[in-house]
Design a protein around this motif. Structure first.
Motif, short mmCIF file in Angstrom:
data_model
loop_
_atom_site.label_atom_id
_atom_site.label_comp_id
_atom_site.label_asym_id
_atom_site.label_seq_id
_atom_site.Cartn_x
_atom_site.Cartn_y
_atom_site.Cartn_z
N ALA A 10 0.84 -1.20 0.00
CA ALA A 10 0.00 0.00 0.00
C ALA A 10 0.88 1.24 0.00
O ALA A 10 1.97 1.25 0.57
N LYS A 11 0.38 2.29 -0.65
CA LYS A 11 1.07 3.57 -0.66
C LYS A 11 0.42 4.58 0.28
O LYS A 11 1.07 5.52 0.72
N SER A 12 -0.86 4.39 0.53
CA SER A 12 -1.59 5.36 1.35
C SER A 12 -2.67 4.64 2.14
O SER A 12 -3.01 3.48 1.86
N VAL A 13 -3.21 5.35 3.13
CA VAL A 13 -4.23 4.79 4.02
C VAL A 13 -5.41 5.75 4.12
O VAL A 13 -5.23 6.97 4.23
N ILE A 14 -6.62 5.19 4.07
CA ILE A 14 -7.83 5.93 4.44
C ILE A 14 -8.44 5.20 5.62
O ILE A 14 -8.87 4.06 5.49
N PHE A 15 -8.43 5.82 6.79
CA PHE A 15 -8.93 5.21 8.02
C PHE A 15 -10.31 5.77 8.30
O PHE A 15 -10.47 6.96 8.59
N LEU A 16 -11.34 4.92 8.22
CA LEU A 16 -12.72 5.30 8.48
C LEU A 16 -13.04 4.98 9.94
O LEU A 16 -13.26 3.83 10.30
N PHE A 17 -13.05 6.00 10.78
CA PHE A 17 -13.16 5.81 12.23
C PHE A 17 -14.58 6.09 12.68
O PHE A 17 -15.06 7.22 12.61
N MET A 18 -15.27 5.05 13.16
CA MET A 18 -16.64 5.19 13.67
C MET A 18 -16.56 5.46 15.17
O MET A 18 -16.49 4.54 15.99
N GLU A 19 -16.52 6.72 15.54
CA GLU A 19 -16.21 7.07 16.93
C GLU A 19 -17.39 6.82 17.87
O GLU A 19 -18.51 7.27 17.64
N GLY A 20 -17.11 6.07 18.91
CA GLY A 20 -18.12 5.74 19.91
C GLY A 20 -18.30 4.25 20.09
O GLY A 20 -18.79 3.79 21.13
N GLY A 21 -17.90 3.45 19.10
CA GLY A 21 -17.97 2.00 19.24
C GLY A 21 -19.15 1.36 18.53
O GLY A 21 -20.20 1.15 19.16
N PRO A 22 -19.01 1.02 17.24
CA PRO A 22 -20.10 0.34 16.53
C PRO A 22 -20.29 -1.08 17.04
O PRO A 22 -19.33 -1.74 17.45
N GLU A 50 -5.76 -0.93 -5.31
CA GLU A 50 -4.61 -1.84 -5.25
C GLU A 50 -3.54 -1.33 -4.28
O GLU A 50 -2.90 -2.14 -3.60
N ASP A 51 -3.35 -0.01 -4.24
CA ASP A 51 -2.31 0.51 -3.34
C ASP A 51 -2.84 1.52 -2.32
O ASP A 51 -2.07 2.27 -1.73
N THR A 52 -4.16 1.53 -2.12
CA THR A 52 -4.74 2.32 -1.04
C THR A 52 -5.37 1.38 -0.02
O THR A 52 -6.26 0.60 -0.37
N LEU A 53 -4.90 1.41 1.20
CA LEU A 53 -5.44 0.57 2.26
C LEU A 53 -6.58 1.32 2.94
O LEU A 53 -6.40 2.42 3.47
N VAL A 54 -7.77 0.73 2.94
CA VAL A 54 -8.93 1.31 3.61
C VAL A 54 -9.19 0.51 4.88
O VAL A 54 -9.28 -0.73 4.84
N VAL A 55 -9.28 1.20 6.00
CA VAL A 55 -9.51 0.57 7.31
C VAL A 55 -10.80 1.12 7.89
O VAL A 55 -11.04 2.33 7.87
N TRP A 56 -11.65 0.22 8.42
CA TRP A 56 -12.91 0.63 9.05
C TRP A 56 -12.97 0.09 10.47
O TRP A 56 -12.62 -1.07 10.73
N ARG A 59 -3.75 12.09 -5.29
CA ARG A 59 -2.76 13.15 -5.48
C ARG A 59 -1.55 12.97 -4.58
O ARG A 59 -0.73 13.87 -4.45
N GLY A 60 -1.44 11.82 -3.93
CA GLY A 60 -0.23 11.50 -3.19
C GLY A 60 -0.25 11.76 -1.71
O GLY A 60 0.78 11.62 -1.05
N VAL A 61 -1.41 12.12 -1.14
CA VAL A 61 -1.48 12.29 0.32
C VAL A 61 -1.33 10.92 0.98
O VAL A 61 -1.95 9.94 0.56
N ARG A 62 -0.53 10.84 2.00
CA ARG A 62 -0.14 9.54 2.58
C ARG A 62 -1.21 8.93 3.49
O ARG A 62 -1.45 7.73 3.46
N PHE A 63 -1.84 9.74 4.34
CA PHE A 63 -2.74 9.20 5.37
C PHE A 63 -3.93 10.13 5.51
O PHE A 63 -3.78 11.33 5.75
N VAL A 64 -5.13 9.58 5.34
CA VAL A 64 -6.37 10.36 5.49
C VAL A 64 -7.25 9.66 6.51
O VAL A 64 -7.49 8.46 6.42
N GLN A 65 -7.71 10.40 7.49
CA GLN A 65 -8.55 9.82 8.53
C GLN A 65 -9.89 10.55 8.57
O GLN A 65 -9.95 11.78 8.69
N LEU A 66 -10.97 9.77 8.47
CA LEU A 66 -12.32 10.32 8.48
C LEU A 66 -13.04 9.86 9.74
O LEU A 66 -13.11 8.65 10.01
#
Length: 482
Positions: A64-76, A378-384, A328-335
């Motif tokens: 992976a080159k980058s990460v998108i972390f989808l954070f469900m705050e509070g505990g799903p 292929e090179d973006t890791l999505v985490v939920w 566009r090359g941003v390394r780490f995005v957290q939502l």
């Protein structure tokens, strides 16, 4: 040598030896700093890293080159989303079986009766992974998702849990995962932030900016928060009538003053980060407007993310911005979904989760589908996931309490083999019993997929070798299917 010419124009009538050493040290430090700054404008020597955000490879091949972390705050609630437990229906209204011992929940309740799940469950995709009716859109993408049912954490309240899921520790003060990734790999695009954070609610995420802070590392590695609105980056555009040359002149003057102050206070890393942020802001004025301009997207793409529906428009905009940033090359995005612990369903879990699942399900599925169609998955890791899950026992009759001893997260893309279920919880979903993955293991896995090793990624702080997973954790390499 006169005091005014040597010490930034300040005249001293009585200059002590201590004053001289303190200020001269700052001056000598400034000479070294000026040398480093000059070298950043030139080609660095082979193998040398001068710019702290310059892109660089990890110690092994990255998936992976980058990460998108989808954070469900509070505990799903894992047992209402990805981890069906038929026994809950049989035991509804009864105490948990004696074999579990006397369970005391995070909020101090005991002997609470089991709460049945009202969800309808169905297998989806060629893999046949179970997903509840709360996530019909995500269910269509399960063949690209690895569902991890055996996650465990240490924090039983939101502050500790969110802190650990972001930094590896239940105690504040350590760098966030995004900061470690940025420290280890730099970023591909020097005209955009390396680490970006967005949240869907005006409420502040519990613990605030420390969740994306850099801890004891230089502040240059911390996350940059942007707002999913008509103006995602405040004050991005220069004032009307101000030319680039005028803007550059103002910045050069401000930088000169900041450098002068930094020379006298060499231990203040925050000032260096501020200087770097001003420079980044100037460069962003050329590239960032295009990166955050959703008007360039087609109506079909916006509909894919749910931006044409009121319930999904907010999180859909965040997901679409995330895609535009990683491409566009941003390394780490957290939502953050549910900023302010909105997923915390101590009562009325039906109403709470129905609303939040409705808001996030279609945008998240749209993100996965769009990334895949563009060849980015292929090179973006999505985490939920969230900071923990929920208990099988009821709280207040209609809700569920915090559960850090067994919960679900999922990963997709970035080399992860989709269509698989990893680990298991017990028959009521209380404890992870197979392939238990602690937060440190999850972080180690994310780092490993990015080409980093959690034990060799070291930052020296006060003479101690600090590591992102506190000298613990092991990457779950089977997640790639090997």
């Amino acid at each position: 040598m006169s005091a005014d010419s040597s010490f930034c124009g300040r005249r001293d009538t009585a200059l002590t030896r201590r004053d001289f050493l303190a200020r001269a040290g700052g001056g000598f430090g400034a000479l070294a700093l000026m040398d480093l700054l000059q070298r950043t404008q030139l080609a660095a020597a082979p193998g040398a890293v001068v710019n702290p955000l310059a892109p660089r490879p990890g110690p092994h091949a990255a998936r992976a080159k980058s990460v998108i972390f989808l954070f469900m705050e509070g505990g799903p609630s894992h047992i209402d989303l990805f981890d069906p437990k038929p026994l809950l229906q049989e035991l509804a209204g009864k105490p948990i079986p004696p074999s579990f011992g006397r369970v005391i929940t995070a909020m101090g309740e005991f002997d609470s009766p089991i709460l049945a799940s009202k969800r309808a469950w169905k297998r989806h995709g060629e893999s046949g992974i179970w997903v509840s009716d709360w996530l019909p859109h995500t269910a269509t993408m399960v063949d690209d998702i690895a569902v991890i049912r055996s996650c465990v954490a240490d924090g039983i309240n939101h502050s500790a849990g969110v802190c650990q899921m972001n930094t590896g520790s239940v105690i504040a003060g350590r760098p966030s995962l995004g900061a470690w990734v940025t420290y280890g790999l730099g970023t591909e695009n020097q005209n955009l932030p390396a680490f970006v954070v967005m949240q869907d609610e005006p409420s502040t995420v519990i613990n605030g900016p420390r969740n994306w802070g850099s801890g004891f590392m230089p502040a240059v590695y911390q996350g940059t928060r942007i707002t999913p609105s008509s103006e995602p980056i405040a004050n991005l555009n220069p004032p009307e009538g101000i030319s680039d040359a005028q803007q550059r002149g103002k910045l050069d003057f401000l930088t000169a003053m900041n450098r002068q102050h930094a020379a006298a206070h060499p231990v203040q890393a925050e000032l260096e980060a501020r200087i770097a942020s001003y420079e980044l802001a100037f460069r962003m004025q050329a590239e960032a407007p295009d990166a955050v301009d959703l008007a360039r997207e087609t109506a079909a793409t916006k509909a894919l993310y749910g931006m044409d529906e009121k319930a999904t428009a907010g999180f859909g905009q965040m997901c679409l911005l995330a895609r535009r940033l990683v491409e566009r090359g941003v390394r780490f995005v957290q939502l953050y979904s549910g900023a302010g612990s909105k997923w915390d369903a101590h009562s009325d879990i039906e109403g709470n989760h129905s609303r939040l699942c409705r808001a996030t399900d279609k945008p998240i599925a749209g993100l996965l589908r769009d990334l895949k169609a563009r060849g980015l998955l292929e090179d973006t890791l999505v985490v939920w996931g969230g900071e923990f899950g929920r208990t099988p026992m009821s709280e207040k009759g209609t809700g569920r309490d915090h559960n850090a001893t067994g919960f679900t997260m999922w990963m997709a893309g970035g080399g992860v083999k989709g269509g698989q279920t990893i680990g298991a919880t017990d028959e009521v979903g209380l404890h992870a019993i197979q392939d238990r993955l602690h937060v440190h293991d999850l972080h180690a896995t994310i780092l490993w997929l990015l080409g980093l090793d959690n034990m060799s990624l070291v930052y020296s702080y006060k003479g101690r070798p600090e590591r992102p997973t506190l000298n613990e954790g092991e990457a779950f390499k089977r997640i790639v299917g090997a």
